[in-house]
Every structure is written in structure tokens, then in C-alpha cells.
Write a protein that holds these residues in place. Structure first.
Motif, PDB file in Angstrom:
ATOM      1  N   UNK A  60       0.948  -1.192  -0.135  1.00 42.10           N
ATOM      2  CA  UNK A  60      -0.186   0.177  -0.006  1.00 42.10           C
ATOM      3  C   UNK A  60       0.873   1.214   0.001  1.00 42.10           C
ATOM      4  N   UNK A  61       1.723   1.171  -0.856  1.00 48.56           N
ATOM      5  CA  UNK A  61       2.841   2.350  -0.958  1.00 48.56           C
ATOM      6  C   UNK A  61       2.775   2.894  -2.574  1.00 48.56           C
ATOM      7  N   UNK A  62       3.174   4.021  -2.590  1.00 49.59           N
ATOM      8  CA  UNK A  62       3.617   4.525  -3.887  1.00 49.59           C
ATOM      9  C   UNK A  62       4.677   5.711  -4.054  1.00 49.59           C
ATOM     10  N   UNK A  63       5.371   5.813  -5.313  1.00 48.57           N
ATOM     11  CA  UNK A  63       6.341   6.756  -5.442  1.00 48.57           C
ATOM     12  C   UNK A  63       5.727   8.197  -5.773  1.00 48.57           C
ATOM     13  N   UNK A  64       6.276   9.246  -5.010  1.00 54.19           N
ATOM     14  CA  UNK A  64       5.889  10.530  -5.365  1.00 54.19           C
ATOM     15  C   UNK A  64       6.942  11.211  -5.893  1.00 54.19           C
ATOM     16  N   UNK A  65       7.061  11.938  -6.822  1.00 54.87           N
ATOM     17  CA  UNK A  65       8.260  12.744  -7.581  1.00 54.87           C
ATOM     18  C   UNK A  65       9.319  12.087  -8.058  1.00 54.87           C
TER      19      UNK A  65
END
Length: 132
Positions: A60-65
Motif C-alpha cells: 500500500x505504497x506509492x512513489x511520489x516525485x
């Protein structure tokens, strides 16, 4: 300036830039279908990127930027169906969000010289492998 080799070199540098941008977008969106616009079908890179996305989804993670930028690109070889480019691709600093309100910052990486093997798919190119 009608040197076909020079045109091909410039084209491949542009292609690699496009592919690494697509790859970052697909990883950020956790979009398996979007990876097909960057990674070659059945390639080791595609398998690795699919595993990254699966881990992000499961955690339940995501990369941002996250972004990738080609800072150096040197043509090694090209033929009708494949190309090899020695390149340095810089990775931006980015954040890993999740699960919930958790957030972790990852520092930028200036990259190192790696060999990018590309395969032609129709009229376009895809990355098949990245090696030292």
C-alpha cells in the motif's frame, strides 16, 4: 549534416530520454500496462519493474516525485532491431508514501555509466536490459 549515423545517435539519445520518462511515470502510477511503453516485452527490466509495482501495491505504497534524467548518452551500436547505448541516468529524490500517513524520503542518485540495450518494437524502441 545528413550523416545517417549522427541522426541515429541523436535519435537514440532522444529515445532513451523518452523511455526513462515513461518508465518513471509507470512506476509512479503503479501502472503495469504503462510499463509496456518503456520496457521490452519479456525483458528482464520488465520483470523487475513488474515486481517493484507488485511490492508497492502489496505494501500500500506509492512513489511520489520520481523522475529519471539522461545526463550522458553515448551510442555503442545499432542495427535494424536493436541498439546499445552507454548512458548515465540520474534519479531524482522522491518520496515513498504509505501505508496510511507514513512517508519516507529517498535521496537523489546521480547514476553511473550503464549499458542500455534497446529492442525495436514496430516503429518504436523499448529497453530490454540495463547492465554495468
Amino acid at each position: 549534416a545528413d550523416d545517417p549515423d549522427a541522426r541515429t545517435r541523436a535519435e537514440l539519445e532522444d529515445v532513451l530520454t523518452t523511455l526513462v520518462v515513461r518508465r518513471a511515470q509507470a512506476l509512479t502510477a503503479r501502472d503495469l500496462r504503462a510499463l509496456a511503453a518503456a520496457d521490452g516485452q519479456g525483458s528482464t527490466l520488465l520483470a523487475a519493474d513488474e515486481a517493484i509495482i507488485a511490492e508497492l501495491v502489496q505494501a500500500e505504497q506509492r512513489y511520489v516525485g520520481l523522475t529519471f534524467t539522461v545526463t550522458v548518452a553515448e551510442w555503442v551500436s545499432v542495427d535494424a532491431g536493436s541498439a546499445r547505448i552507454r548512458a548515465v541516468v540520474e534519479r531524482s529524490g522522491y518520496r515513498v508514501q504509505g501505508p496510511g500517513d507514513r512517508e519516507q524520503s529517498i535521496g537523489a542518485d546521480s547514476g553511473r555509466s550503464l549499458l542500455y540495450s534497446l529492442v525495436r518494437v514496430g516503429e518504436e524502441w523499448r529497453i530490454s536490459t540495463v547492465t554495468g
